[in-house]
Each structure stands twice: as C-alpha cells, then as structure tokens.
Motif scaffolding. Structure first.
Motif, PDB file in Angstrom:
ATOM      1  N   GLU A 102      -9.331   6.491  -1.462  1.00 56.34           N
ATOM      2  CA  GLU A 102      -9.051   7.068  -0.144  1.00 56.34           C
ATOM      3  C   GLU A 102      -8.736   8.557  -0.236  1.00 56.34           C
ATOM      4  O   GLU A 102      -9.108   9.346   0.638  1.00 56.34           O
ATOM      5  N   GLU A 153      -7.559   1.709  -4.828  1.00 57.25           N
ATOM      6  CA  GLU A 153      -7.959   1.912  -3.429  1.00 57.25           C
ATOM      7  C   GLU A 153      -7.350   3.198  -2.880  1.00 57.25           C
ATOM      8  O   GLU A 153      -8.007   3.953  -2.146  1.00 57.25           O
ATOM      9  N   GLN A 172      -4.789  -1.942  -5.918  1.00 58.72           N
ATOM     10  CA  GLN A 172      -4.333  -1.242  -4.720  1.00 58.72           C
ATOM     11  C   GLN A 172      -4.150   0.250  -4.981  1.00 58.72           C
ATOM     12  O   GLN A 172      -4.406   1.078  -4.106  1.00 58.72           O
ATOM     13  N   GLU A 201       0.824  -1.210   0.000  1.00 58.59           N
ATOM     14  CA  GLU A 201       0.000   0.000   0.000  1.00 58.59           C
ATOM     15  C   GLU A 201       0.857   1.259   0.000  1.00 58.59           C
ATOM     16  O   GLU A 201       0.456   2.283  -0.570  1.00 58.59           O
TER      17      GLU A 201
END
Length: 228
Positions: free
Chosen positions: A197, A193, A190, A13
C-alpha cells in the motif's frame, strides 16, 4: 491450537502499518538473510525490540496484551519471557497485571548457578504461566523456553503471545504438536500488505515474498542476484 490473530482486522492492520512505517520491518531486495533452522529470507525481517523504544507503539502493544489476558477465560499466575526479545514486553505486562515475572534463557547460563532462568524460580513452580516472545519464525526459541518451564518447574504452559508472526506452516505445526496456542497482534503477510500500500516494494518482489511465506524452505528464488 494453531495461530490466532488478536483484535479485529482494523486493529491488526494498525499494528502492521506502524511496524512498517516505523522501519521496524524491513524489505531489502537483493540482500538475503539467514534465519534459524536453515531458512533463508529474501531480505525481509522484523525487529520488535525497537517497539520498546517507541512509547506510542509500546503502549499499544501492552494494552492489547493486557486486554487479552483480562478477557481470556484462563488465569495466569506468572508471565515468562523468552530472552532476549520478550523481556521488555513480559516485564511491563507483569507489572501492569500484578503477576510474577521470569526470564527464560535460550540455554543454561555458562557460569554461576548455570540456570535456564533469570528470576525467582520458586515463584513459578507448579503455576499456570503465560509466555511472551517478540516474534515467531520457526518457534524454535519459543518452544525451547517452554520446555524447561514445563520440565524443571512443572509450569502449565499452553498460551503464548507475540507481536507478530511469519505464520510459517512449520511453526504452526510444531506449536500445535507441543500443545501451545500462539496469539499474535499481526502477521508478516499483513505487514507485506502495508508495504504494498505504501509502494515500498515492486510487484515482482511482492510475489516472491508471498511464495516464500507459503514455503520458506523453497530456495528456488536464491540466485547470484542475492547477497548473503
């Protein structure tokens, strides 16, 4: 074989967020992009070559690659780059590890020796070789580089490293069939994501991208709202 992520979730991440926050991954709703093998992208892309300009992210990537090689139960005598995206990463990693380096072109050079390779091929005959690509979409470039390494230099090639992968089912299937294990620092999912966010994309666009990642050949999303 299949596609394997390196490091723990936090490390993956970290890379994904840095790629997104640096603008090396893009999300442009309404502006389509044509990928190889006829795939149309809903405005998403990645440019890992920019990573080489970023000393912090470049060092992070090379450190992760170096740790992978040192910890892997496999000895590599040479490191080959898929030109052009993999050149910088492979050359730096080869220097770090004290290994031989070789560039592999997408097609034979059109003049001179008309070689597939950029470098001293005699150092790569009959050796176990790690291949570096900047990112994988359909893996066409990756497998295209592995073929001459195997057939012309008799290299043993079973492992490849990439900064990120789209994780397309087709890519996984074809690399599996070719006997190549692909390891990546993060996936596009990822990075998606991370973009969610950071509130860089809306929910409608997020849903579209998720569907596209599962089936990149489905063009039902392509309407007159998209410019190619």
């Amino acid at each position: 074989m299949s596609l394997t992520l390196l490091g723990n979730t936090s490390q993956q991440e970290q890379i994904a967020h840095q790629l997104v926050e640096s603008g090396y991954t893009g999300f442009t709703k309404g502006k389509g992009i044509k990928f190889s093998k006829g795939i149309k992208s809903p405005g998403v892309y990645g440019d890992c070559r920019k990573v080489l300009s970023n000393k912090i992210l470049r060092s992070l990537v090379i450190n992760r690659y170096q740790n992978f090689v040192l910890q892997r139960n496999e000895s590599f005598s040479g490191i080959a780059a898929v030109e052009t995206g993999g050149i910088g990463f492979a050359a730096i990693l080869a220097e770090r590890l004290g290994k031989s380096y070789l560039g592999v072109r997408k097609e034979p050079k059109g003049h001179g020796d008309q070689s597939w390779f950029a470098g001293d091929v005699d150092l790569f005959r009959d050796i176990n070789t790690l291949v570096i690509e900047d990112m994988t979409t359909t893996a066409g470039s990756l497998l295209g580089a592995i073929k001459p390494l195997r057939e012309l230099l008799n290299c043993k090639v079973t492992t490849a490293l990439t900064v990120f992968s789209y994780g397309f089912p087709q890519m996984i299937k074809e690399t599996d069939e070719a006997g190549v294990a692909v390891f990546t620092l993060c996936t596009f999912k990822q990075m998606l994501e991370a973009a969610v966010e950071e509130r860089m994309i809306d929910t409608e666009y997020e849903v579209l991208i998720r569907s596209w990642l599962e089936n990149p050949h489905d063009e039902s999303w392509v309407t007159d709202k998209w410019i190619f």
